[in-house]
Design an enzyme around this catalytic site. Structure first.
Site, PDB file in Angstrom:
ATOM      1  N   VAL A   1       9.738 -16.229 -11.896  1.00 52.39           N
ATOM      2  CA  VAL A   1      10.842 -16.219 -12.563  1.00 52.39           C
ATOM      3  C   VAL A   1      11.599 -17.302 -11.664  1.00 52.39           C
ATOM      4  O   VAL A   1      12.015 -17.003 -10.059  1.00 52.39           O
ATOM      5  CB  VAL A   1      11.392 -14.990 -12.394  1.00 52.39           C
ATOM      6  CG1 VAL A   1      12.276 -15.517 -13.403  1.00 52.39           C
ATOM      7  CG2 VAL A   1      10.467 -13.435 -13.737  1.00 52.39           C
TER       8      VAL A   1
ATOM      9  N   GLY B   1       9.189 -15.890  -4.432  1.00 49.01           N
ATOM     10  CA  GLY B   1      10.063 -15.055  -5.877  1.00 49.01           C
ATOM     11  C   GLY B   1       9.630 -14.590  -6.004  1.00 49.01           C
ATOM     12  O   GLY B   1       9.017 -13.563  -5.469  1.00 49.01           O
ATOM     13  N   TYR B   2       9.657 -13.795  -7.644  1.00 45.64           N
ATOM     14  CA  TYR B   2       9.530 -12.770  -7.532  1.00 45.64           C
ATOM     15  C   TYR B   2       8.785 -12.933  -9.333  1.00 45.64           C
ATOM     16  O   TYR B   2       9.579 -13.662 -10.728  1.00 45.64           O
ATOM     17  CB  TYR B   2      11.413 -11.656  -7.853  1.00 45.64           C
ATOM     18  CG  TYR B   2      11.408 -11.625  -6.388  1.00 45.64           C
ATOM     19  CD1 TYR B   2      11.174 -10.234  -6.599  1.00 45.64           C
ATOM     20  CD2 TYR B   2      12.153 -12.628  -5.830  1.00 45.64           C
ATOM     21  CE1 TYR B   2      11.245 -10.098  -4.878  1.00 45.64           C
ATOM     22  CE2 TYR B   2      12.885 -12.219  -4.918  1.00 45.64           C
ATOM     23  CZ  TYR B   2      12.527 -11.185  -4.361  1.00 45.64           C
ATOM     24  OH  TYR B   2      12.821 -10.749  -3.204  1.00 45.64           O
ATOM     25  N   LEU B   3       7.499 -12.011  -9.470  1.00 41.79           N
ATOM     26  CA  LEU B   3       6.920 -11.711 -11.060  1.00 41.79           C
ATOM     27  C   LEU B   3       7.732 -11.075 -11.362  1.00 41.79           C
ATOM     28  O   LEU B   3       7.493 -10.967 -12.477  1.00 41.79           O
ATOM     29  CB  LEU B   3       6.212 -11.590  -9.881  1.00 41.79           C
ATOM     30  CG  LEU B   3       4.907 -13.252  -9.298  1.00 41.79           C
ATOM     31  CD1 LEU B   3       3.435 -12.047  -9.032  1.00 41.79           C
ATOM     32  CD2 LEU B   3       4.234 -13.844 -10.579  1.00 41.79           C
TER      33      LEU B   3
END
Length: 146
Positions: free
Chosen positions: A81, A29-31
């Site tokens: 996100v 996932g991506y912060l």
């Protein structure tokens, strides 16, 4: 400075499965998913990683990746996100290079991509028969946009 030089392709058949020497489940996932920078959290098998990448310039960009504790990675992944991507990565050696073939799961089931990392932007490499359209530099196929 750490540089990533990578070419990405769509996969047109599953012959890579016969050539794969290893496979691992990846959750990521991506912060941060801004075009100028991404911050990715990844769990690969039983290990956690945090990766910071700069903006692409063709097939080249800065990349810094560090191993982190698995428990920390799980917590950070919950802060990402949506959506968190899941994929099976197949490691495929071919004519002196290693191809990473990602078979996406969940909401991206059916998408399969192949990536090769290079030492220089003009390095020659052979393309295996499972490799299709070159999507290097196409933002539609950046993991951060999937």
């Amino acid at each position: 400075m750490a540089l990533e030089i990578e070419h990405k392709y769509l996969v047109k058949n599953d012959s890579y499965k016969d050539l794969a020497i290893d496979s691992v489940l990846i959750s990521q996932g991506y912060l941060c998913r801004e075009p100028e920078r991404t911050v990715r959290i990844r769990i690969k098998g039983e290990k956690g990683y945090i990766t910071v990448k700069g903006k692409n310039s063709g097939a080249v960009r800065t990349e810094f990746e560090y191993e982190i504790g698995l428990d920390d990675a799980k917590i950070m992944l919950s802060l990402c996100v949506p959506p968190v991507l899941e994929k099976i990565r197949h490691i495929v050696p071919f004519e002196g290079h290693i191809w990473e073939v990602d078979e996406f799961l969940g909401c991206r089931t059916g998408l399969v991509t192949a990536e090769i990392e290079l030492e220089s932007p003009d390095e020659w490499y052979a393309v295996p028969s499972f490799v299709g359209e070159n999507v290097t530099g196409n933002p539609d196929y950046y993991n951060s946009n999937l």
